[in-house]
Design an enzyme around this catalytic site. Sequence first.
Site, PDB file in Angstrom:
ATOM      1  N   LYS A 241       1.178  -1.691  -0.005  1.00 27.20           N
ATOM      2  CA  LYS A 241      -0.047  -0.077   0.116  1.00 27.20           C
ATOM      3  C   LYS A 241       0.777   1.176   0.351  1.00 27.20           C
ATOM      4  O   LYS A 241       1.956   1.241   0.518  1.00 27.20           O
ATOM      5  CB  LYS A 241      -0.713  -0.121   1.529  1.00 27.20           C
TER       6      LYS A 241
ATOM      7  N   TYR B  70      14.144  31.073   6.873  1.00 29.33           N
ATOM      8  CA  TYR B  70      12.921  31.277   7.568  1.00 29.33           C
ATOM      9  C   TYR B  70      13.164  31.881   8.084  1.00 29.33           C
ATOM     10  O   TYR B  70      13.054  30.673   9.095  1.00 29.33           O
ATOM     11  CB  TYR B  70      11.831  31.444   6.357  1.00 29.33           C
TER      12      TYR B  70
ATOM     13  N   ARG C 116     -10.296   0.325  15.986  1.00 28.98           N
ATOM     14  CA  ARG C 116     -10.029   1.122  14.186  1.00 28.98           C
ATOM     15  C   ARG C 116     -10.823   0.281  13.311  1.00 28.98           C
ATOM     16  O   ARG C 116     -12.204   0.395  13.275  1.00 28.98           O
ATOM     17  CB  ARG C 116      -8.288   1.340  13.784  1.00 28.98           C
TER      18      ARG C 116
ATOM     19  N   MET D 116      10.230  24.421   1.654  1.00 22.33           N
ATOM     20  CA  MET D 116       9.240  23.576   0.202  1.00 22.33           C
ATOM     21  C   MET D 116      10.238  22.934   0.013  1.00 22.33           C
ATOM     22  O   MET D 116       9.967  22.003  -0.398  1.00 22.33           O
ATOM     23  CB  MET D 116       8.175  25.015  -0.192  1.00 22.33           C
TER      24      MET D 116
HETATM   25  C1  LIG Z   1      -0.003  -1.078   6.771  1.00 26.31           C
HETATM   26  C2  LIG Z   1      -0.701  -2.639   7.254  1.00 26.31           C
HETATM   27  C3  LIG Z   1      -0.133  -3.484   7.244  1.00 26.31           C
HETATM   28  C4  LIG Z   1       1.775  -3.676   7.762  1.00 26.31           C
HETATM   29  O1  LIG Z   1       2.234  -3.070   8.500  1.00 26.31           O
HETATM   30  P1  LIG Z   1       3.403  -2.972   8.828  1.00 26.31           P
HETATM   31  O2  LIG Z   1       3.472  -2.103  10.229  1.00 26.31           O
HETATM   32  O3  LIG Z   1       3.983  -2.103   7.948  1.00 26.31           O
HETATM   33  O4  LIG Z   1       3.862  -4.286   8.621  1.00 26.31           O
HETATM   34  C5  LIG Z   1      -1.033  -4.093   8.087  1.00 26.31           C
HETATM   35  N1  LIG Z   1      -2.002  -4.934   8.396  1.00 26.31           N
HETATM   36  C6  LIG Z   1      -2.736  -4.005   7.817  1.00 26.31           C
HETATM   37  C7  LIG Z   1      -4.450  -3.942   8.245  1.00 26.31           C
HETATM   38  C8  LIG Z   1      -2.422  -2.108   7.885  1.00 26.31           C
HETATM   39  O5  LIG Z   1      -3.244  -1.254   7.680  1.00 26.31           O
END
Ligand SMILES: *Cc1c(COP(=O)(O)O)cnc(C)c1O
Length: 404
Positions: A63, A295, A161, A343
């Site tokens: 992802k 800045y 979550r 930036m």
């Molecule tokens: C991002 C994620 C992972 C991977 O987590 P890591 O700590 O990067 O290994 C696994 N499961 C879910 C649901 C995630 O959102």
Amino acid sequence: MNVHHAPNPVGTARPAEPTGSPAHAPAPLPRVRAEVDLAAVRDNVRALRGLARGGAGVMAVVKADAYGHGMLPCARAARRAGADWLATATPEEALAVRAAGDTGPLLCWLWTPGGPWAEALAADIDVSVGGAWALREVIGAVHAAGRPARVQLKADTGLGRGGCAPADWPALVTAARAAEAEGLLRVTGVWSHLACADEPGHPSIPPQLEAFRVALAEAERAGLRPEVRHLANSPAALTLPGTHYDLIRPGLAVYGLSPAPELGLPREHGLRPAMTLRAALAGVKRVPGGHGVGYGHHYVTPGETTLALVPAGYADGVPRHASGAGPVLVAGKWRTIAGRVAMDQFVVDLGGDPAEPGDEAVLFGPGDDGEPTAEDWARACGTIGYEIVTRIGARVPRIHLNDD
Ligand SMILES: *Cc1c(COP(=O)(O)O)cnc(C)c1O
């Protein structure tokens, strides 16, 4: 190999050495670039396969553009090294993996109402369902997809979550089993996610494991026979073998980082950071003492010195929180960002050491050549290594090395 990276379909080009340049004359360093060593990604996946307990497989999480490393080349590297599954957060990411030619097992979990369910089912992507609304949407998409859905039911075992709350779980598994019996879908997986696996000995871990056992037993009682049960993110994959079940589900570890300093260095787990972020100095100048820098003039030169301009800023993912703190290897030494990150650029004080425009600044890498690591940056900015690599901006080209 079943992911194809469009610009490099046969995986033989070396972007770092454009054809036409003599091998001994490296191409000039672009403004800034993120080199990604795909050999490290492959080795990390093999290391993870080796530590998965009891023959558990590996679901490599790609992802967020593979945590900033480039999704398609990393997906292909992970498959080549034996990743049994790939996973993304969004359906759009999973569809992009499929569009690149990948045909292996693939899960995505971050759905909203009206999402591209039919497209995902038609592309043979496993979809996560963590509530009654999502199950309704999947069932509604089966006809349009022209094939039964592959569904993985997600239980909230305590993270608070995503996923189905324990009180709603019996109804969800019962409804999923009924749809399975009608031939609308197959429940291929049951899964959950840990809240505190990166904190060794955290008291939430045993109750989450117990809640997962209960959720699995209820799924079984409802008549479901999932192919895969999985729970272990990177910290759990590395340190909690009792969470491995049928698959470990690492993201960060695939890219060679350790999830937390308390869990040890990457190399202690057989991992190697894949990304190195380099820039070419955009300017070097002598200035007198008492000269404000950047800045707000949050840095003032303590005496006559040399300032080097690094052409990377928060638009490139250099956190503004690294102002006055981020470490950079320039002219053979660690320097600290002088003043604020802007930036597009920041300044380092070379303390009078010589350097030339075009000389290399290494922000972070594996650490093998004395450069800082993403973990060093995380510490300097009060964040985690995950965020340092993932937020590298779209303006930074990813250069994939060792795509063999
Ligand atoms: C991002 C994620 C992972 C991977 O987590 P890591 O700590 O990067 O290994 C696994 N499961 C879910 C649901 C995630 O959102």
